[in-house]
Write an enzyme that holds these catalytic residues in place. Structure first.
Site, PDB file in Angstrom:
ATOM      1  N   SER A 256     -30.161   1.734 -12.250  1.00  0.00           N
ATOM      2  CA  SER A 256     -31.176   0.703 -12.087  1.00  0.00           C
ATOM      3  C   SER A 256     -32.184   0.783 -13.255  1.00  0.00           C
ATOM      4  CB  SER A 256     -31.828   0.866 -10.704  1.00  0.00           C
ATOM      5  OG  SER A 256     -32.495  -0.305 -10.307  1.00  0.00           O
TER       6      SER A 256
ATOM      7  N   HIS B 267     -25.103 -21.817  -4.619  1.00  0.00           N
ATOM      8  CA  HIS B 267     -25.349 -22.606  -3.409  1.00  0.00           C
ATOM      9  C   HIS B 267     -25.608 -24.074  -3.749  1.00  0.00           C
ATOM     10  CE1 HIS B 267     -26.302 -23.160   0.809  1.00  0.00           C
ATOM     11  NE2 HIS B 267     -27.386 -23.835   0.464  1.00  0.00           N
TER      12      HIS B 267
ATOM     13  N   ASP C 179     -22.522 -18.062  -4.263  1.00  0.00           N
ATOM     14  CA  ASP C 179     -23.623 -18.438  -3.378  1.00  0.00           C
ATOM     15  C   ASP C 179     -24.477 -17.219  -3.017  1.00  0.00           C
ATOM     16  OD1 ASP C 179     -25.208 -19.434  -1.228  1.00  0.00           O
ATOM     17  OD2 ASP C 179     -23.639 -20.836  -0.660  1.00  0.00           O
TER      18      ASP C 179
END
Lengths: 337, 337
Positions: A138, A311, A282
């Site tokens: 990360s 989406h 999505d």
């Protein structure tokens, strides 16, 4: 730096504080008497060539990293390597807003400030001029990429988990929303409409769509224009009370309210010939979630339709997507019932 | 209802308003003189068996739906079907907060209120007792599922795009964040810490992890306990100024700042043996984004590690994930440089 706080030795130690003196940031600002908190594991060999550096992630600490990734028989084995876990400047253990003498004036820092400080501290305090490996997860990975770009000759191996070398538009907007949770927000309607439009920019489309500037096919140039001339005006025309009325309905949606039965029983009773389609990228109704529910319906076909529009492919700006959708609907309509 | 607003006939028409009278909601509250705005396309046949109902999505309208999905030669062909596009109650065109006489008292409504109103209006105004198909995208799909559960005998075919029949924990939390952008938020530190913890609950893990309650393996029971006893305390112990300092670094991360060159040139110059790993269900650094950058580095291997823990697999609570990570790191460490 008190040992009684969350960030102290009692909670997150042991660690040592490497002095950097007055440390000049890339911005030109100075952190006075800057200290880098590191924990070390294993023994530095005579050639000083067995060093593994592990920078910390968001909200993480050298303690979290050591507990999770370092141990005998593990890849990061202190019997083989001299492992240095470096806590971020600003991250609570190194010099940070919580322990800076003038707490109101802790300056903004960057990934490169951490990397420069780590390089200096490793050299000054341990005589380390080469890393056998950097491993970062990360935000730790963001630091790893910076090392590999900035200190080419010092990094033999780079291992990054779950990070990109720059914050992409998707991740940048996503993390901005995360940072916003911690700050007091402008309560004007205009500000609310803008936050709402940024939310839809982040999650309505796909990361690929944003990164590769697919929106330019809509006649726009660059992310700023996309946000200012498309996303904001689209929603700004609407009434926030109307949007909230709809949002609250969507949040509360639950077909089991009618049956009073679990979702598998409820959907198991559906008799309609059913076609449940998801969209490949999505973020709002992910394909895995859509498919998991579709398969609970007896006469159901599930399909994942491809679109880089995510989406908001439902807006219909992806012609290939509309073709595949129409074909799927045609197929359902032609089924006898 | 004025024609001059965004929701009026001039902008989103033509539509007609079907009268429902005083409409009692599932909650027991009443919407006085409730009107359902619908647009119709094609001709209802004598058997009244060629009906396709299309409910609207969040922020959508019958105009958006018709422009995108209905047309001669399309699956939704007005030459073949009598297509009714039904605007949501509360959605701006039907009776909604923006046009309700007592604007302060528009009640909360639910997906089932829309579905019940549609069923009544189709029956009363058109004599329709059977639907050849319902097609709904996003919130339109939520309404489609509700129809198929509630009016089993009236729905011959159900086609849903990008929706689930209930808001899953992931989608519920995600949409709650969306709704929160439109509202004034509690500016206390406690509220900020809670918002931040909810953000990480939503995006830190994966939708599957949340839906299937994988966190119970951590000794927790149910989502409320997971949030209250794990996510909130984890972050509440930290200093919000520290979290913000880190977040702002992550948002600004950019290895190109050092080189002043585009990302492909910058990463093309990396000489370290590199391993770039993503996590299969990562919402923060999606695998597609991680891989896209890894392939710009000359000596780079990219891998997608599987974990239902999403981004927070980095916490190390998924033992299989840690095994695959250690194996990947071992492989890199054993490479000659």
């Amino acid at each position: 730096m008190s040992d009684e706080t969350y960030y102290g030795q009692a909670s997150l130690g042991p660690y040592e504080l490497l002095e950097l003196g007055d440390w000049t940031l890339g911005s030109g600002q100075v952190i006075h008497d800057c200290k880098l908190a590191v924990s070390t594991h294993g023994i530095l060999n005579d050639n000083r060539d067995n060093v593994v550096l592990v920078p910390t992630w968001y909200s993480g600490s050298s303690r979290h990293v050591a507990d999770t990734y370092i141990g005998e028989g593990r890849a990061l084995d202190p019997k083989r390597y001299f492992i240095v876990v470096a806590n971020q400047i600003g991250g609570g253990l190194s010099t940070s807003p919580n322990n800076y003498p003038d707490r109101t004036e802790f300056p903004s820092t960057s990934i490169s400030d951490d990397v420069r400080a780590q390089e200096r501290a490793l050299s000054d305090h341990f005589g380390i001029e080469k890393l056998a490996m950097i491993f970062g997860a990360s935000m730790g990975g963001q630091q790893g990429f910076e090392w590999a770009v900035r200190y080419l000759m010092k990094v033999e191996r780079l291992a990054v988990l779950a990070a990109t070398p720059l914050a992409t538009p998707y991740t940048k907007f996503l993390l901005k929303g995360m940072a916003d949770t911690l700050t007091t927000q402008d309560s004007s309607v205009d500000a609310a409409v803008r936050r709402h439009a940024m939310w839809w920019t982040t999650f309505g489309w796909s990361p690929d769509f944003l990164r590769d500037e697919d929106y330019n096919a809509l006649g726009l140039e660059g992310i700023d224009q996309f946000v200012e001339e498309f996303m904001v005006p689209y929603f700004a025309a609407m009434d926030p009370r109307v949007l909230l009325a709809m949002a609250n309905k969507a949040i509360a949606a639950d077909v089991c309210s009618f049956t009073g039965k679990p979702v598998d029983i409820t959907l198991g009773g559906v008799t309609a010939n059913t076609l449940v389609m998801s969209i490949s990228e999505d973020r709002i109704f992910p394909p895995s979630e859509v498919a998991a529910h579709g398969k609970l319906i007896p006469s159901c076909t599930t399909r994942e339709l491809k679109s880089r529009h995510g989406h908001l492919a439902i807006f219909g700006a992806d012609p290939d997507f509309l073709l595949s959708l129409d074909a799927a609907l045609d197929s359902l309509l032609s089924q006898d019932v």
